[in-house]
Enzyme design. Structure first.
Site, short mmCIF file in Angstrom:
data_model
loop_
_atom_site.label_atom_id
_atom_site.label_comp_id
_atom_site.label_asym_id
_atom_site.label_seq_id
_atom_site.Cartn_x
_atom_site.Cartn_y
_atom_site.Cartn_z
N CYS A 92 0.83 -1.20 0.00
CA CYS A 92 0.00 0.00 0.00
C CYS A 92 0.87 1.26 0.00
O CYS A 92 1.47 1.60 -1.01
CB CYS A 92 -0.98 -0.04 1.17
SG CYS A 92 -2.34 1.14 1.02
N HIS A 203 -3.28 -5.11 1.47
CA HIS A 203 -2.71 -5.48 2.77
C HIS A 203 -2.85 -6.99 3.02
O HIS A 203 -3.82 -7.43 3.63
CB HIS A 203 -3.43 -4.74 3.90
CG HIS A 203 -3.22 -3.27 3.92
ND1 HIS A 203 -2.26 -2.67 4.71
CD2 HIS A 203 -3.86 -2.27 3.26
CE1 HIS A 203 -2.31 -1.36 4.54
NE2 HIS A 203 -3.27 -1.09 3.66
N GLU A 205 -1.22 -8.59 5.15
CA GLU A 205 -1.01 -8.79 6.60
C GLU A 205 -2.29 -8.67 7.40
O GLU A 205 -2.32 -9.01 8.59
CB GLU A 205 0.05 -7.81 7.12
CG GLU A 205 -0.41 -6.37 7.31
CD GLU A 205 -0.50 -5.55 6.04
OE1 GLU A 205 -0.77 -4.34 6.14
OE2 GLU A 205 -0.28 -6.12 4.94
#
Length: 225
Positions: A92, A203, A205
């Protein structure tokens, strides 16, 4: 243990830039993988203190991250890191910082680390309220790290996310998504790789799926071999 299994377990140390953004989530994902240790990098001294095998630049707010990097004296050390062709992953905001060119930045422009031959459109997918989650086809990633029984598509969370508008000749496109600015009819690039640099507009994660992290760790181990 086979040579391949031994290579997959080879210990690596990955630094996670912790100026702002989702660095804790990245560390949790990385340290859940075999043989991976991570440390937070908050300043130039942290970057110089250890022999890192790879670096993650997390998502967050790219303008804020750039300003903090400038004030903490991190811009030049990070550029030097990239010049050494060490494995680096930007998610990002991290993708924006790694880009050679960026559109819709703040007035007067924005500090970029560069190294990734792409032109990105900052906040291409809209505001925080327009955040969304989808699933992406990433065959090149699956080919490298996919395991039997895993779903074909990779979950991806987009939060004020950028998109890649154009890529240079040495850039491999890893994933595309419908462009919100074209009514979903056209597609934009949302994941790329150029040599030692991996970048995702989304993202990974923030999902339970570890394939993008496994892909980056494989990059790191191959560079270290």
């Amino acid at each position: 243990m086979s040579a391949e299994d031994a290579g997959n377990a080879r210990p690596v140390l990955i630094g996670v830039l912790a100026l702002q953004g989702a660095f804790l989530e990245h560390r949790k994902m990385l340290e859940g993988l075999p043989g991976v240790r991570s440390l937070e990098i908050r300043g130039a001294n942290d970057l110089a203190a250890h022999s890192y095998d790879g670096l993650v630049i997390p998502g967050g707010e790219s303008t804020s991250m750039a300003l903090i990097a400038e004030r903490s004296g991190m811009v030049e050390p990070l550029k030097e890191w990239l010049a050494q062709k060490k494995p680096t992953w930007g998610t990002c905001a991290g993708m924006i910082l790694l880009a050679n060119h960026a559109e819709h930045t703040k007035t007067g422009g924005q500090t970029l680390l560069g190294g990734l031959d792409v032109n990105v459109d900052r906040n291409h997918f809209g505001t925080q309220l327009q955040s969304f989650e989808t699933k992406l086809s990433m065959p090149a990633v699956m080919e490298q790290v996919g395991e039997t029984g895993e779903p074909d598509l990779v979950p991806a969370v987009f939060i004020r996310a950028p998109a890649v508008l154009s890529v240079g000749p040495g850039v491999q496109v890893l994933a595309e998504a419908p462009s919100k600015r074209q009514g979903g009819e056209g597609k934009v690039v949302v994941a790329v790789r150029q040599d030692n640099i991996f970048a995702t507009a989304f993202h990974p994660e923030l999902t339970p799926d570890t394939r993008c992290h496994r892909y980056f760790v494989k990059m790191v181990r191959e560079a270290k071999a």
